[in-house]
Design a protein around this motif. Structure first.
Motif, PDB file in Angstrom:
ATOM      1  N   VAL A  90      61.342  51.312  66.675  1.00 34.49           N
ATOM      2  CA  VAL A  90      60.946  52.051  67.880  1.00 34.49           C
ATOM      3  C   VAL A  90      62.188  52.526  68.623  1.00 34.49           C
ATOM      4  CG1 VAL A  90      59.878  51.832  70.158  1.00 34.49           C
ATOM      5  CG2 VAL A  90      58.725  50.884  68.145  1.00 34.49           C
ATOM      6  N   ARG A 123      63.734  55.493  67.388  1.00 32.92           N
ATOM      7  CA  ARG A 123      62.852  56.655  67.501  1.00 32.92           C
ATOM      8  C   ARG A 123      62.323  57.156  66.159  1.00 32.92           C
ATOM      9  NH1 ARG A 123      62.260  58.408  72.288  1.00 32.92           N
ATOM     10  NH2 ARG A 123      63.670  57.793  73.975  1.00 32.92           N
ATOM     11  N   TYR A 124      62.087  56.233  65.218  1.00 28.86           N
ATOM     12  CA  TYR A 124      61.495  56.632  63.952  1.00 28.86           C
ATOM     13  C   TYR A 124      59.993  56.829  64.137  1.00 28.86           C
ATOM     14  CZ  TYR A 124      65.984  55.495  61.967  1.00 28.86           C
ATOM     15  OH  TYR A 124      67.316  55.468  61.687  1.00 28.86           O
ATOM     16  N   ASP A 125      59.364  57.447  63.123  1.00 30.13           N
ATOM     17  CA  ASP A 125      57.941  57.754  63.269  1.00 30.13           C
ATOM     18  C   ASP A 125      57.087  56.514  62.952  1.00 30.13           C
ATOM     19  OD1 ASP A 125      57.681  57.483  60.532  1.00 30.13           O
ATOM     20  OD2 ASP A 125      57.578  59.614  60.134  1.00 30.13           O
ATOM     21  N   SER A 146      57.474  54.670  59.680  1.00 27.50           N
ATOM     22  CA  SER A 146      58.700  53.877  59.573  1.00 27.50           C
ATOM     23  C   SER A 146      58.601  52.614  60.412  1.00 27.50           C
ATOM     24  CB  SER A 146      59.903  54.711  60.005  1.00 27.50           C
ATOM     25  OG  SER A 146      60.046  55.835  59.163  1.00 27.50           O
ATOM     26  N   ILE A 147      57.915  52.689  61.551  1.00 24.39           N
ATOM     27  CA  ILE A 147      57.723  51.495  62.378  1.00 24.39           C
ATOM     28  C   ILE A 147      56.885  50.469  61.614  1.00 24.39           C
ATOM     29  CG2 ILE A 147      56.667  50.593  64.498  1.00 24.39           C
ATOM     30  CD1 ILE A 147      57.262  53.368  65.773  1.00 24.39           C
TER      31      ILE A 147
END
Lengths: 220, 220, 220
Positions: free
Chosen positions: A31, A34-36, A39-40
């Motif tokens: 998070v 700032r991955y999507d 990816s989280i």
């Protein structure tokens, strides 16, 4: 040492709790970067089950529970979804997260070492597998996110409590199989071990206790 | 090709020596980065047994000797402790370390390839497993310390001598199982192969011999 | 679901094609970083067979085909040699490479998932193994070259089409073993699944469709 139903149920519960804690802390890092959402979820999942996958591969258990146990997988995905929503709260809870992370450290140490003993590993091998179970998740997370793993960088005690926890779990397991302790005593012992690991980790951070590095000498 | 006691004893000795060399060079990198004692021990250990763990996993041997062989584990921990103390001396011995590292390269190539052949791998698979044994330790070390692996970055011959050593070991193993050479001749051959690998590696660094890269063309 | 000869031949062909595509894109990255020929070949090979090696290890298949199948290995080495020569042309073909890469994504999803089903994995495990097969090659490549893996960094759909492809492959496999579809229909279905994956990936890049990240809130 024969696996018994109570013991397994107890350790399954332990595993689920530790898994959820790890998933939270893993997902939080994704998070922050700032991955999507995918990816989280993937980081939550790999951080949480990575240790167990390494443990199962080293024990020769295929497929590893990290990709075959429906409950574990759903737990990690849930932790990823939860942290994607409540990350501002989680961010504020620095000390809570430290405790949660220390709890996962202790739970995985007991869980990984016990599973290795159940699969007839020697004491030393069980300690290694316990430590792999404890440390691999965070290690995989950091390698994926291209950072030096926290376990190597962090000068506070992280691997040391894990080591102590794994050794104590082996001793307790040997005592159990030698008939020196009862199953109930062993479970209480396991809880105590988790407590010792958590205490060591937290005291090390609070009082800034560090391991020494290499010997500094005049010639250096 | 059946494993024989002499052969195994010989290769165990080879493995221990290579393990100690690798542990020194792995631990040294952690010392340079000023990590704590646990990280030094862990880097020594993983650099030294990482190749063997990958080798055993690919051959389906569980648990891998890197976490089950008491002697190997103690050797790596010893190498970590030694380098934590004598790192200033080790630092001055650049050329000695190059030779030591080249020796480990040769020893692991012979050891990994031979073990694969003993476990009935085909010649090509044995070469791959030999190269994994040789290169994985340093590769894991560099990935952990967040650097591009030396084997990829270093333009001097590193993987090439390993490849040559593994191929020669396969040829020698096939000659042995075809009855063309005796066990004694095979051991002498193994020593020769290690010598060839060491020589190739050192000559490449001394005379700055490099592999070409991709074809540079006018359109590029 | 029993493996049949036609099915295997079909999937072998699929595997070879995907392998060559992956080898090209993997080797290209090593060419761009100006590494030597060995590193180019190694990167091509690991990118192409890394997914399959992870798949086979998780299924308990030793040694993995990535180091034991002569055809696969030669294909990856060929792709490395080819890209070392024609990299200027490959560089110009950005959109062709995107399609080629998307094709490999779809092919690996179907291939990895099907192999897991053939080895009696559950549906969920098969999806995981399919995704590991799809994503591990690029992931290993990026970790080796010390970058954050494209699958994590890239905000366009990459893992999502892979997930959809794996789930559809499981559904098709279940339909086949329940006698709902014929082998011929299954092969047509597999081709359709690859098409869907390719379309999703390309449409996501062309129209800049992204997954959301973590929830942004006022407290954040």
């Amino acid at each position: 040492m024969e696996p018994v139903l109570e013991s397994n149920a107890f350790f399954m519960a332990i595993e689920y709790l530790a898994i959820f804690c790890c998933g939270l802390s893993g997902g939080l890092m994704a998070v922050h970067k700032r991955y999507d959402l995918f990816s989280i979820l993937m980081t939550s999942w790999l951080t949480a089950v990575g240790g167990g996958i390494v443990r199962d591969v080293l024990l020769g258990i295929f497929p590893p529970v990290g990709i075959s146990d429906r409950g574990l997988v759903l737990t990690t995905l849930a932790s990823g979804l939860v942290v994607a929503v409540i990350h501002p709260e989680v961010d504020k809870l620095k000390w809570t997260m430290l405790v949660v992370d220390a709890l996962a450290l202790g739970l995985f140490a007991v869980n990984g070492t016990s599973k290795a003993l159940i699969y007839h590993a020697s004491g030393m091998t069980a300690v290694f597998i316990g430590m792999f179970t404890t440390l691999s998740g965070g290690l995989i997370r950091d390698v994926l996110l291209n950072e030096v793993p926290a376990v190597i960088k962090d000068r506070h005690w992280y691997a040391v409590p894990s080591f102590v926890g794994c050794v104590l779990t082996v001793l307790l397991g040997k005592a159990l199989s030698a008939g020196l302790v009862t199953f109930n005593a062993e479970m209480i012992g396991d809880v105590l071990i988790v407590g010792i690991v958590v205490a060591m980790r937290i005291l090390s951070v609070v009082f800034n206790i560090q391991l020494p590095g290499a010997l500094r000498r005049h010639e250096a």
